[in-house]
Design a protein around this motif. Sequence first.
Motif, PDB file in Angstrom:
ATOM      1  N   VAL A  34       0.873  -1.176   0.000  1.00 44.52           N
ATOM      2  CA  VAL A  34       0.000   0.000   0.000  1.00 44.52           C
ATOM      3  C   VAL A  34       0.913   1.230   0.000  1.00 44.52           C
ATOM      4  N   CYS A  35       0.621   2.189  -0.855  1.00 43.54           N
ATOM      5  CA  CYS A  35       1.457   3.387  -0.916  1.00 43.54           C
ATOM      6  C   CYS A  35       1.365   4.162   0.399  1.00 43.54           C
ATOM      7  N   PRO A  36       2.516   4.448   1.029  1.00 38.27           N
ATOM      8  CA  PRO A  36       2.484   5.178   2.308  1.00 38.27           C
ATOM      9  C   PRO A  36       1.989   6.614   2.137  1.00 38.27           C
ATOM     10  N   ARG A  37       2.036   7.129   0.885  1.00 40.65           N
ATOM     11  CA  ARG A  37       1.628   8.510   0.699  1.00 40.65           C
ATOM     12  C   ARG A  37       0.157   8.636   0.281  1.00 40.65           C
ATOM     13  N   CYS A  38      -0.267   7.847  -0.722  1.00 39.72           N
ATOM     14  CA  CYS A  38      -1.645   8.039  -1.220  1.00 39.72           C
ATOM     15  C   CYS A  38      -2.548   6.832  -0.976  1.00 39.72           C
ATOM     16  N   ALA A  39      -2.023   5.797  -0.340  1.00 41.70           N
ATOM     17  CA  ALA A  39      -2.783   4.600   0.010  1.00 41.70           C
ATOM     18  C   ALA A  39      -3.238   3.768  -1.200  1.00 41.70           C
ATOM     19  N   ARG A  52       7.508   1.312  -6.115  1.00 38.80           N
ATOM     20  CA  ARG A  52       7.043   2.572  -6.660  1.00 38.80           C
ATOM     21  C   ARG A  52       5.527   2.529  -6.808  1.00 38.80           C
ATOM     22  N   CYS A  53       4.895   3.649  -6.407  1.00 37.47           N
ATOM     23  CA  CYS A  53       3.443   3.738  -6.470  1.00 37.47           C
ATOM     24  C   CYS A  53       2.999   4.016  -7.905  1.00 37.47           C
ATOM     25  N   GLY A  54       1.998   3.278  -8.353  1.00 36.32           N
ATOM     26  CA  GLY A  54       1.466   3.453  -9.701  1.00 36.32           C
ATOM     27  C   GLY A  54       0.624   4.709  -9.838  1.00 36.32           C
ATOM     28  N   GLN A  55       0.131   5.208  -8.730  1.00 35.22           N
ATOM     29  CA  GLN A  55      -0.697   6.419  -8.737  1.00 35.22           C
ATOM     30  C   GLN A  55       0.156   7.680  -8.660  1.00 35.22           C
ATOM     31  N   CYS A  56       0.868   7.822  -7.540  1.00 35.91           N
ATOM     32  CA  CYS A  56       1.585   9.084  -7.288  1.00 35.91           C
ATOM     33  C   CYS A  56       3.082   8.990  -7.545  1.00 35.91           C
ATOM     34  N   ARG A  57       3.557   7.811  -7.941  1.00 33.34           N
ATOM     35  CA  ARG A  57       4.971   7.611  -8.286  1.00 33.34           C
ATOM     36  C   ARG A  57       5.923   7.652  -7.096  1.00 33.34           C
ATOM     37  N   TYR A  58       5.371   7.723  -5.914  1.00 35.92           N
ATOM     38  CA  TYR A  58       6.194   7.761  -4.714  1.00 35.92           C
ATOM     39  C   TYR A  58       6.974   6.456  -4.598  1.00 35.92           C
ATOM     40  N   GLU A  59       8.210   6.582  -4.172  1.00 35.79           N
ATOM     41  CA  GLU A  59       9.021   5.379  -4.006  1.00 35.79           C
ATOM     42  C   GLU A  59       9.349   5.173  -2.532  1.00 35.79           C
TER      43      GLU A  59
HETATM   44 ZN   LIG Z   1       1.004   6.739  -3.971  1.00 37.40          ZN
END
Ligand SMILES: [Zn+2]
Length: 311
Positions: free
Chosen positions: A36-41, A54-61
């Motif tokens: 689960v993305c820690p930034r955008c869930a 890497r998050c598929g939504q916000c690209r956060y790594e």
């Molecule tokens: Zn994200």
Amino acid sequence: MSEDFPRTLLELEKRFSTDDACREYLFALRWPQGWVCPRCASRQGWSVRRNLWRCGQCRYEASVTAGTIFQDTHMPLTTWFRAIWQLTSQKTGVSALGLQRALGLGSYKTAWAMLHKLRRAMVRSGRDRLQGVVEVDETYWGAEEPGVIGRLTHRKASIIVAAEQDGRGIGRVRLRRIPDLTKASLHGFIARAVQPGSTVQTDGLPAYLGLEGYVHERRVQRHQREGEHLLPRVHRVVSLLKRWLLGTHQGAIGPEHLDYYLDEFTFRFNRRKSASRGKLFYRLAQQAVQVQPAPFTTLVKTQHMGHGGVK
Ligand SMILES: [Zn+2]
């Protein structure tokens, strides 16, 4: 993930002999239903390289340890896992000196810092509040404790203790250092530690008056027999706490660090009936990857759970 933990030191040594093995275990604890993305869930993410998603939504790594107590550590995870084992496998825990010796760490300071980071993960405040009938009372640490020496202990710290009634015994406990014995401090602690609607038993201290959201029972008795206590459970918890602080840690604890030790005491006390020490290892490792940071979604969920009384 069902509760999966090493049962012996040998099992721990075998299973967690590499940082990759430790990371895999932490991953399953942190994201039991998958990443689960820690930034955008968002749940859409992929592994870009070893230990990085890497998050598929916000690209956060983020790595599995990012934002947890293991972030930016220079210590291998294999050493951390052994430290958790040392801390949880013995009933009274381990001192910084004990840990330094057991793991062959270069410095006392490193051992001390590791223990403090782990203690931070021991209690999830605001969650799992006590309920039913709960005794609440204040005590002190420092100054006149018998056997306490050294400059740190000349100052006194106020501690507030809550203990659940469980038949004639004690259920779970919560402990916290408080700046003073004002209404704001006492009521604030009770709100964080005890589920609304519960019965709270206190002594006659006027600052407890006006407790809202609880059934408040004040225990006042003019003639008390020797050895008799109006709030016997908190009294028992306090004496165990002091024995532990003076024993395992030789009382060498300054008021500024007391909260960490209260958290460790609480963690141990609330799991004192646990059949397996490995279960404590599991719980601490699990909480170690859940403490920081609190993503927005988690915060909202926690608050909601707190008010709704749903667990
Ligand atoms: Zn994200």
